[in-house]
Motif scaffolding. Structure first.
Motif, PDB file in Angstrom:
ATOM      1  N   LEU A   4      -2.762  52.422  18.717  1.00 27.35           N
ATOM      2  CA  LEU A   4      -3.070  53.489  19.550  1.00 27.35           C
ATOM      3  C   LEU A   4      -4.825  53.508  19.514  1.00 27.35           C
ATOM      4  O   LEU A   4      -5.386  54.058  20.250  1.00 27.35           O
ATOM      5  N   GLN A   6      -6.541  51.267  19.883  1.00 24.56           N
ATOM      6  CA  GLN A   6      -7.132  50.207  20.839  1.00 24.56           C
ATOM      7  C   GLN A   6      -7.723  51.003  22.036  1.00 24.56           C
ATOM      8  O   GLN A   6      -8.415  50.707  22.790  1.00 24.56           O
ATOM      9  N   VAL A   7      -7.501  52.417  22.263  1.00 24.45           N
ATOM     10  CA  VAL A   7      -7.893  53.157  23.353  1.00 24.45           C
ATOM     11  C   VAL A   7      -9.409  53.367  23.381  1.00 24.45           C
ATOM     12  O   VAL A   7      -9.780  53.266  24.200  1.00 24.45           O
ATOM     13  N   HIS A  11     -11.522  52.092  26.338  1.00 21.56           N
ATOM     14  CA  HIS A  11     -12.390  52.980  27.100  1.00 21.56           C
ATOM     15  C   HIS A  11     -13.777  52.295  27.059  1.00 21.56           C
ATOM     16  O   HIS A  11     -14.608  52.442  28.029  1.00 21.56           O
ATOM     17  N   VAL A 112      -5.153  59.302  32.602  1.00 20.33           N
ATOM     18  CA  VAL A 112      -4.494  58.247  31.509  1.00 20.33           C
ATOM     19  C   VAL A 112      -5.266  58.030  30.433  1.00 20.33           C
ATOM     20  O   VAL A 112      -4.590  57.994  29.158  1.00 20.33           O
ATOM     21  N   LEU A 113      -6.483  58.017  30.463  1.00 19.90           N
ATOM     22  CA  LEU A 113      -7.458  57.828  29.207  1.00 19.90           C
ATOM     23  C   LEU A 113      -7.322  59.029  28.319  1.00 19.90           C
ATOM     24  O   LEU A 113      -6.983  58.826  26.985  1.00 19.90           O
ATOM     25  N   MET A 116      -3.987  58.977  26.421  1.00 22.74           N
ATOM     26  CA  MET A 116      -4.029  58.004  25.427  1.00 22.74           C
ATOM     27  C   MET A 116      -4.683  58.569  24.440  1.00 22.74           C
ATOM     28  O   MET A 116      -4.418  58.392  23.034  1.00 22.74           O
ATOM     29  N   PHE A 117      -5.832  59.181  24.647  1.00 21.99           N
ATOM     30  CA  PHE A 117      -6.685  59.550  23.468  1.00 21.99           C
ATOM     31  C   PHE A 117      -5.949  60.712  22.798  1.00 21.99           C
ATOM     32  O   PHE A 117      -5.873  60.969  21.638  1.00 21.99           O
ATOM     33  N   ILE A 119      -2.565  61.290  22.683  1.00 18.83           N
ATOM     34  CA  ILE A 119      -1.405  60.470  21.916  1.00 18.83           C
ATOM     35  C   ILE A 119      -2.001  60.083  20.469  1.00 18.83           C
ATOM     36  O   ILE A 119      -1.412  60.116  19.485  1.00 18.83           O
ATOM     37  N   TRP A 120      -3.166  59.240  20.683  1.00 19.57           N
ATOM     38  CA  TRP A 120      -3.909  58.707  19.548  1.00 19.57           C
ATOM     39  C   TRP A 120      -4.250  59.797  18.527  1.00 19.57           C
ATOM     40  O   TRP A 120      -3.808  59.766  17.248  1.00 19.57           O
TER      41      TRP A 120
END
Length: 141
Positions: A4, A6-7, A11, A112-113, A116-117, A119-120
């Motif tokens: 995760l 890797q976001v 980015h 989406v970004l 993702m951040f 969730i990370w």
């Protein structure tokens, strides 16, 4: 580094690439973001510069452990950024200042970004708690 995490790399690649294009060749995006005059081109280049800075920070954070406060603070800052930019694209496509489809795609990309951040951040929270607990145990002895 967690998968995760890797976001941060994602980015850096997306925004860094877009930033470089906006700085050196903003006319390439004229079909999607109409640049009517020199002022609009200057603003596009300025936005490109503003994208490259956080992209470098994201790339540098990518390899760091998820428990470091600087990485977590960078992640929170990027969540705020993506929230506000998604909102701006939402407003711009409603106002007609940017074509509807590119505005919608840009808004979705930023959401989406953001997701993702987020969730990370939530997944790595347990790592931070375990790290803090471990450090408190070391300091107590």
């Amino acid at each position: 580094m967690s998968p995760l995490g890797q976001v941060f790399t994602l980015h850096a690649l997306i925004h860094g690439g877009l930033g470089v294009v906006l700085i050196f060749a903003p006319q390439l995006l004229n079909e999607y973001i109409p640049l009517a005059d020199a002022t609009a081109t200057l603003l596009a280049r300025g936005y490109g510069v503003a994208l490259v800075g956080p992209s470098v920070g994201s790339l540098m954070c990518a390899a760091l452990p998820d428990t470091l406060p600087c990485k977590r603070a960078t992640g929170v800052g990027l969540m705020v950024y993506h929230t506000l930019i998604a909102y701006l694209f939402f407003q711009a496509r409603k106002d007609g200042s940017i074509p509807y489809t590119p505005g919608t795609l840009a808004m979705i990309l930023h959401l989406v970004l953001l997701f993702m951040f987020y969730i990370w951040y939530k997944v790595s929270e347990s790592q931070v708690k375990a790290f803090v607990k471990k450090q408190k145990g070391k300091n107590a002895h």
